[in-house]
Design a protein around this motif. Sequence first.
Motif, PDB file in Angstrom:
ATOM      1  N   ASN A 104      -4.687 -52.908  18.511  1.00 26.16           N
ATOM      2  CA  ASN A 104      -3.583 -54.011  19.169  1.00 26.16           C
ATOM      3  C   ASN A 104      -3.002 -52.986  19.389  1.00 26.16           C
ATOM      4  OD1 ASN A 104      -3.170 -56.795  19.144  1.00 26.16           O
ATOM      5  ND2 ASN A 104      -4.596 -56.102  16.608  1.00 26.16           N
ATOM      6  N   PRO A 109       0.621 -58.280  15.647  1.00 29.59           N
ATOM      7  CA  PRO A 109       1.340 -59.141  16.030  1.00 29.59           C
ATOM      8  C   PRO A 109       1.278 -60.452  14.686  1.00 29.59           C
ATOM      9  CG  PRO A 109      -1.416 -59.781  15.870  1.00 29.59           C
ATOM     10  CD  PRO A 109      -1.192 -57.972  16.008  1.00 29.59           C
ATOM     11  N   MET A 112      -2.749 -62.987  13.255  1.00 33.88           N
ATOM     12  CA  MET A 112      -4.012 -62.991  13.841  1.00 33.88           C
ATOM     13  C   MET A 112      -5.412 -62.978  13.020  1.00 33.88           C
ATOM     14  SD  MET A 112      -3.879 -58.887  13.740  1.00 33.88           S
ATOM     15  CE  MET A 112      -3.629 -58.802  11.541  1.00 33.88           C
ATOM     16  N   SER A 118      -4.219 -62.407  18.517  1.00 38.62           N
ATOM     17  CA  SER A 118      -3.614 -62.985  18.358  1.00 38.62           C
ATOM     18  C   SER A 118      -3.352 -63.854  18.183  1.00 38.62           C
ATOM     19  CB  SER A 118      -1.658 -62.417  19.289  1.00 38.62           C
ATOM     20  OG  SER A 118      -0.875 -62.716  18.806  1.00 38.62           O
ATOM     21  N   GLN A 122       1.855 -63.432  22.170  1.00 39.88           N
ATOM     22  CA  GLN A 122       3.669 -63.081  21.749  1.00 39.88           C
ATOM     23  C   GLN A 122       4.494 -62.570  22.978  1.00 39.88           C
ATOM     24  OE1 GLN A 122       2.335 -61.724  18.645  1.00 39.88           O
ATOM     25  NE2 GLN A 122       3.146 -60.121  19.931  1.00 39.88           N
ATOM     26  N   ASP A 173       9.995 -61.269  15.650  1.00 44.51           N
ATOM     27  CA  ASP A 173       8.754 -62.465  15.861  1.00 44.51           C
ATOM     28  C   ASP A 173       8.138 -63.529  15.486  1.00 44.51           C
ATOM     29  OD1 ASP A 173       8.173 -60.959  13.393  1.00 44.51           O
ATOM     30  OD2 ASP A 173       5.950 -60.096  14.487  1.00 44.51           O
TER      31      ASP A 173
END
Length: 420
Positions: A104, A109, A112, A118, A122, A173
């Motif tokens: 990655n 991420p 995953m 992912s 994203q 995230d």
Amino acid sequence: MKKVIQEIICRSMREILRRFEANSEKYPYIDTKFDIVSNRDFGMVDEPFRRRECIYSWIQGRGLESIAKHIGFFRKNGDGDLADRLQEMLRTVAMQMEKLRRQNCGRLPFAMTPQGISFFAQESSHANYSDLFYSKGLFAASQILDDPDLEREAEKLFSFVLEEIRQGLFHTDQQCFDPKNKVAYIPGKFPQGPKMIALGGLADWISAKPEETRWADTAEQFIRFIFEHHINRGQYRSCQLWDFIESVDAEKKPWYDKDQLFCDPGHALEFTGLAGKCLSVLKQQGRKSDLIKEAGNILPQVFIHIFDRGFNNFAGGICKGFDLASGTVLNSDMPWWSLPETVRAGAKIAELYPGNHTPQVLIRTGQAFQAFVQGFLQPNGFGCQTRDKDGRIINVIPAVSDADPGYHTNLSLLDVLEIL
């Protein structure tokens, strides 16, 4: 308290190790994908995000930090066999996660597949919580494994995260699994969370590399920013003295959701503990005496005030959301993690600043520990994830569906053991 803490730590870590060793050849990851209350493994009858095909970088990163620090604990306490087995687990997981990170382009991420793809879309290329948790965990692993290459990788990633935080570019995230817990990134809104969580990593770097002043300087910068802008020391008339404001805007003013001024009492208490952890290391090294002194006039007051704002005396737990403007609870659900974080915070503050506030701090620390043990702790050594305002265990996910890999609960309690 000491004996109960030791039992929690040993029972939960042995279960984490048992699960890993039973399936490590096919699944070389930390596997806490089970129902904490029933002990049932998640599988095909559950949502895809609960299954082994969904690997959370948060859990693997937190788990690396947890395993590394437990290895030191077990070696110190004469259980070399358990420490050796955990070290092999640590090495395997770290190497596997580094393989996926290379796939990655040096990042991970939020979640995953085992192939490194992912699991969710994203949304941003900026630094995020996966980077933060994983860089802290990788550094802790590098120290136990005595691996300079891993240390350099951890430091590179952590430094990137710190710079993005400084510039206001950090993006969450986190995916939302609970509609009542709004976690989406909002432009112009700056939560204290990235700075607060970074303090845990900064404490480790300060301890390991006291000759490098940048770590202590960054810790001071983050602590002072939160003192000045997230804690009401009299500069805000819209809420009470010592209230803790979760987010600020681009002008460093309190962030309002319409007319609501949000506080996550657990986050506020977690900050007092992680700030205390940093300040303890700095005090041991004879550094930042002005900051340590100033914090003594703030941390005990915030700890007592916010605990009283958020603690549910009837059911035993800390609410997830509080409106400082109206003085009312917004989200009465009580996640497990805020209680051990509060125990660490109270122990650290009482150790750093013995004085008039100490009895009040220790009373609340004891209440938090009792609430965790009596209301959340299960026979397997894990705390159930969430209870409602009446004390009933509910199927609500605070962050991710995996059980805590010894991060919030055990690492907080390991810090308490060092004080007892």
